[in-house]
Design a protein around this motif. Structure first.
Motif, short mmCIF file in Angstrom:
data_model
loop_
_atom_site.label_atom_id
_atom_site.label_comp_id
_atom_site.label_asym_id
_atom_site.label_seq_id
_atom_site.Cartn_x
_atom_site.Cartn_y
_atom_site.Cartn_z
N HIS A 88 1.03 -1.15 -0.09
CA HIS A 88 0.12 -0.18 -0.21
C HIS A 88 0.87 1.17 -0.08
N PRO A 89 1.93 1.47 0.61
CA PRO A 89 2.79 2.52 0.80
C PRO A 89 3.35 2.89 -0.72
N TYR A 93 2.01 6.09 -2.16
CA TYR A 93 3.17 7.12 -2.23
C TYR A 93 4.23 6.99 -3.27
N PHE A 115 5.95 -5.14 5.10
CA PHE A 115 5.99 -3.79 5.82
C PHE A 115 7.06 -3.69 7.15
N THR A 187 9.03 -2.28 2.48
CA THR A 187 8.82 -0.89 2.83
C THR A 187 9.32 -0.84 3.91
N ALA A 203 10.59 6.71 4.61
CA ALA A 203 10.15 5.80 4.23
C ALA A 203 10.92 5.27 2.76
N LEU A 242 9.85 6.49 -0.46
CA LEU A 242 8.20 6.70 -0.65
C LEU A 242 7.69 7.86 0.22
N GLY A 248 8.24 10.05 6.45
CA GLY A 248 8.05 8.64 6.44
C GLY A 248 6.98 8.33 7.44
N VAL A 251 3.67 8.47 5.84
CA VAL A 251 3.39 7.11 5.33
C VAL A 251 2.76 5.74 6.02
N ALA A 252 3.60 5.72 7.04
CA ALA A 252 3.08 4.70 8.20
C ALA A 252 1.76 4.96 8.74
N THR A 255 -1.06 4.31 6.15
CA THR A 255 -0.99 2.89 6.06
C THR A 255 -1.72 2.38 7.10
#
Length: 402
Positions: A88-89, A93, A115, A187, A203, A242, A248, A251-252, A255
């Motif tokens: 998904h990241p 992203y 992940f 990721t 990320a 990413l 990042g 991003v985490a 998600t």
């Protein structure tokens, strides 16, 4: 869909998924080696089109998939979820080049994603991670910009190399990473700015064949592929970032906000399987001159199991619908859904084991399997205590904003 029911088409789709899980996915799961990625199972998820839906459907569809698969085949549910969590990241992203390289293979079930957030000293406290992303020596310098950015003037500042994009070296360890060390790409969340907490994390998309990246499997309670990763000066560049450098954590969290309600859906699927097994057992089991269900102590426990399962299901659906509607209250709702559903599933499965008696403790029994499976979701993607902290933080923030 209303807040209280699914549309007939959604109900039919869930029934179809349960049948597919039982008839096509469960036999493949049984052939897999515990503790290792079951690539045949992942490939079948791809051929059925389920992996593709990870990137074309909303949060509610993701919850329906995970709940339905979990009911009949927890291994298939987990394989699907891990593909989504790891990729998904990249979908949300990643650059066009990153998406073009990896997402078609993830969708087809020919590339395994992972992940990589948790570390030995940074599990629930994700902002405390220590995996270092250090600038290549040839690219470091000093700049007054570092001071203006709130960094020490002695901190290394990364500049683009004359012959290419910015470069880092990853050094440190990740632990309890699903699909490690057998994934094809990770990721990875690493600290690019020391001492900056959540604001100094970047990320990276790291292919498994990068030099210096090694791993080992871990022997866990449930038989899923989970391992540790060692990063010994693993090279990455700006092309592997990413999102944005030092951003990042966004991003985490982006998600996790999507996947937390669906962890709850996984839990609800297990709870429903345990409840249905208990209904069948207590209706047919002779005891004390009648059936087990005739004992009020038993029937009331079954009623409580059903009540909690349905309440958790409704909260999961509500959180997923809020995510799909871009509701600003998603962090609180996601945390509530994961918390209630995972704690509920633990209660329901444990009660089911108690009502089944010793037979449920035999290796190979459905409830023996669920009993091992149900414990981990209360920990991963934010432990129950972390979810309570998120809920309280969001509540007080709303109060102060009034």
């Amino acid at each position: 869909m209303t807040a209280f029911s699914l549309e007939p088409a959604q109900l039919a789709w869930c029934a179809e998924l349960r049948t597919l899980a039982a008839e096509r996915l469960h036999p493949l799961a049984d052939k897999g080696e515990p503790g290792h990625v079951n690539r045949a199972l992942v490939a079948e998820l791809g051929s059925l089109g389920l992996l593709g839906r990870l990137f074309t459907s909303g949060a509610l569809d993701l919850c329906l998939m995970r709940e339905s698969l979990a009911y009949a085949c927890t291994e298939a549910e987990t394989a699907l979820a891990l593909q989504g969590l790891g990729a998904h990241p990249v979908h949300a992203y990643g650059t066009a080049a990153q998406r073009a390289r990896w997402l078609p293979r993830v969708t087809a079930g020919t590339a395994i994603a992972a992940f990589a957030l948790s570390e030995p000293g940074a599990g629930s406290d994700a902002a405390a991670l220590e995996l270092r992303a250090e600038a290549d020596a040839a690219q470091t310098g000093r700049s007054s910009d570092a001071v203006r950015a709130g960094r020490s003037s002695d901190a290394p500042v990364l500049a683009a190399a004359p012959d290419g994009p910015a470069r880092w070296r990853l050094t440190g360890e990740k632990c309890w990473i699903s699909n490690a060390p057998e994934a094809d790409f990770y990721t990875v969340f690493a600290r690019t700015t020391p001492g900056a907490g959540a604001r100094g994390v970047t990320a990276f998309l790291v292919p498994a064949d990068r030099p210096g990246l090694t791993g080992r499997g871990l022997d866990m309670l449930s038989p899923h592929p989970i391992g540790a990763l060692d990063f010994d000066s693993v090279p990455v560049t700006a092309d592997d970032v990413l999102g944005e450098a030092d951003r990042g954590f966004r991003v985490a969290m982006g998600t996790l906000n999507l996947f937390r309600p669906s962890v709850g859906a996984f839990a609800v699927g297990m709870a429903q399987a345990a409840l249905d097994a208990t209904l069948a057992h207590t209706a047919g089991r002779d005891a004390f001159g009648g059936k087990l269900r005739d004992l009020q102590a038993v029937s009331h426990q079954v009623a409580e199991m059903a009540l909690r399962t349905e309440a958790a299901r409704l909260m999961v659906y509500a959180a997923a619908s809020a995510y799909d509607a871009d509701d600003p209250d998603v962090p609180r709702r996601s945390a509530m859904a994961k918390l209630l559903a995972t704690e509920t599933a633990q209660y329901v499965v444990d009660t089911a084991v108690q009502l089944h008696g010793a037979r449920a403790l035999q290796r190979g029994h459905l409830l023996e399997h669920l009993y091992r499976e149900v414990r981990a979701p209360r920990i991963y993607e934010g432990a129950s205590e972390v979810q309570r902290g998120i809920i309280a933080k969001e509540l007080y923030a709303r109060q102060e904003a009034r």
